[in-house]
Scaffold this active site. Structure first.
Site, PDB file in Angstrom:
ATOM      1  N   CYS A  65      -0.516   4.533   2.317  1.00  0.00           N
ATOM      2  CA  CYS A  65      -0.451   4.469   3.786  1.00  0.00           C
ATOM      3  C   CYS A  65       0.114   3.108   4.135  1.00  0.00           C
ATOM      4  O   CYS A  65       1.282   2.862   3.827  1.00  0.00           O
ATOM      5  CB  CYS A  65      -1.799   4.775   4.432  1.00  0.00           C
ATOM      6  SG  CYS A  65      -3.253   4.101   3.633  1.00  0.00           S
ATOM      7  N   SER A  66      -0.650   2.216   4.695  1.00  0.00           N
ATOM      8  CA  SER A  66      -0.157   0.856   4.911  1.00  0.00           C
ATOM      9  C   SER A  66      -1.338  -0.094   5.004  1.00  0.00           C
ATOM     10  O   SER A  66      -1.375  -0.955   5.882  1.00  0.00           O
ATOM     11  CB  SER A  66       0.677   0.765   6.185  1.00  0.00           C
ATOM     12  OG  SER A  66       1.787   1.620   6.108  1.00  0.00           O
ATOM     13  N   CYS A  67      -2.318   0.047   4.095  1.00  0.00           N
ATOM     14  CA  CYS A  67      -3.505  -0.806   4.138  1.00  0.00           C
ATOM     15  C   CYS A  67      -3.087  -2.268   4.060  1.00  0.00           C
ATOM     16  O   CYS A  67      -2.154  -2.627   3.327  1.00  0.00           O
ATOM     17  CB  CYS A  67      -4.441  -0.466   2.981  1.00  0.00           C
ATOM     18  SG  CYS A  67      -5.117   1.201   3.133  1.00  0.00           S
ATOM     19  N   CYS A  97       0.895  -1.165   0.000  1.00  0.00           N
ATOM     20  CA  CYS A  97       0.000   0.000   0.000  1.00  0.00           C
ATOM     21  C   CYS A  97       0.926   1.205   0.000  1.00  0.00           C
ATOM     22  O   CYS A  97       1.576   1.486   1.013  1.00  0.00           O
ATOM     23  CB  CYS A  97      -0.901   0.015   1.226  1.00  0.00           C
ATOM     24  SG  CYS A  97      -1.773   1.589   1.436  1.00  0.00           S
TER      25      CYS A  97
END
Lengths: 101, 122, 205
Positions: free
Chosen positions: C105-107, C102
């Site tokens: 962000c850091s999905c 991702c």
């Protein structure tokens, strides 16, 4: 927004920091920031509003902070913008807690 | 139509419900999808100062619809609490060389989920 | 890992102050916070994803359903949850290697794999996985031959991705539970392969 979060393809970020046997949270404050954010998801802030809040961190700060510091920034920005807590209350409480320690 | 929230303190039961069920992000649209699998699309060139899930590295690029994922609420407006603005989400395939030029592997591809408002027909 | 630019003690104090204010004002409930932390520290984790993978390896009909509609097939095992509401499962084969990232962000599929590791959240991974996936994989000890196609999935919307790794050779006699024990978190993100029992990968955490 064309912020530092939009980093797909950026150069100069160095090697992948692979940490063996890493804990879920590295400290109590990380766990608390996560839990307070989760507990305000949906009921107070749509998840995309919290993502956007972390992107609004000034670029230099964004790129020099750790993951849960950016979550903390987003949480603090949203609770103060929505007048749930004032910045002055936070600073005052920090001073009180520091004195008590 | 601004997004309103309940502003209720999350109970243990509500947290457990969310942990187990999550939040359904799907929406409803009366329109058919603009694109079908196999269609060629071009991503919009846009630089909104507000929230968007269209990353810079795919803007203005040619891709192919890999799959129609269905209708979802639109994060770009949700992030500003403006509206749910439900629309179709498509999984779009880009050749690595389309994104990164001839130095990228000719075999590799990137797949990303994009919304109607991110795409133009070619 | 990305280090904080302020002293940890300063951040911890700030977090304590905010927590005490939010509790005092009835915005968050301390028991709810404990419930959330307990869930992610002790209940939710990559063992959930490993169950899905092992079942797909032993049950061809399940695998077909999983690849056709990840959300429903995962719900069959009762493994739905927050940040995994809409799941897509992509299969590694001798011809195709999948990698999940991702960039914005850091999905990550929290209910299936737990919270993401530091490397997944790092600027290096978010920036590099899309532009130089082969170099990134080499840092995990995985060399993908030129003739194999790499598919990078940038999970930027509400869909979450899980890699169905290849079942390693020599595991024909293993039970579903024993197979699940071989499946690592990184293999389900696509940065390593699943190793047969005798050859544990050093980076397979």
């Amino acid at each position: 927004m064309n912020g530092p979060h939009d980093m797909g393809g950026m150069h100069g970020m160095g090697p992948i920091p692979i940490e063996p046997d890493e804990p879920v949270f590295h400290s109590e404050w990380e766990a608390k920031v996560f839990a307070m954010s989760f507990a305000t998801f949906c009921n107070f802030f749509p998840v995309d509003e919290t993502r956007h809040a972390s992107e609004r961190m000034p670029p230099g700060d964004y790129l020099s902070s750790a993951y849960y510091e950016r979550w903390l920034y987003a949480l603090e920005l949203l609770i103060t913008e929505h007048n749930l807590v004032t910045p002055a209350e936070i600073e005052q409480r920090i001073a009180e807690l520091a004195q008590g320690e | 139509m601004a997004i309103e929230t309940s502003n209720e303190c999350m109970t243990v039961a509500h947290a457990q419900y969310l942990l187990q069920n999550g939040v359904d992000c799907r929406g409803v649209s009366d329109d058919p999808p603009q694109f079908q699998a196999g269609d060629r699309v071009r991503t919009k060139v846009m630089h909104p100062i507000t929230y968007t899930r269209l990353p810079r590295y795919v803007r203005g690029k040619m891709g192919t619809i890999a799959k129609v994922n269905g209708v979802y609420v639109f994060p770009d407006t949700m992030g500003q609490r403006l509206a749910t603005k439900p629309q179709y989400v498509y999984n779009v395939r880009f050749a690595a060389q389309e994104l990164w030029g001839p130095d990228a592997s000719p075999r590799d591809c990137l797949y990303i989920d994009l919304f109607d408002d991110h795409l133009d027909a070619t | 890992m990305a280090h904080t630019h302020r002293p940890e003690s300063e951040i911890a104090l700030r977090v304590k102050a905010i927590e005490s204010l939010l509790v005092e004002k009835g915005i968050v409930d301390p028991t709810t916070l404990d419930t959330i932390i307990e869930a992610y520290e002790h209940q939710i984790g990559p063992h959930n994803g490993a169950r899905i993978v092992a079942k797909a390896w032993v049950d061809a009909a399940y695998k077909q359903r999983l690849l056709a509609d990840g959300t429903s097939a995962i719900a069959e095992l009762g493994l739905t949850g927050f940040s995994s509401e809409h799941m897509v499962v992509v299969e590694n084969t001798p011809q195709v290697h999948n990698l999940i990232v991702c960039t914005l962000c850091s999905c990550y599929p929290w209910a299936i794999l737990g919270l993401p590791p530091t490397w997944y959240k790092s600027f290096a991974y978010r920036a590099r996985a899309v532009i130089e996936p082969r170099k990134v994989l080499q840092e995990f000890g995985l060399v993908i031959p030129d003739e194999v196609e790499i598919r990078v999935w940038d999970s930027n919307a509400d869909l979450r991705y899980l890699v169905l790794p290849e079942r390693p050779q020599g595991t024909e006699g293993l039970s579903e539970a024993a197979l699940a024990g071989l499946v690592t978190r990184n293999a389900m993100i696509g940065t390593v392969k699943v190793q047969p029992p005798e050859q544990p990968s050093t980076l397979a955490a």
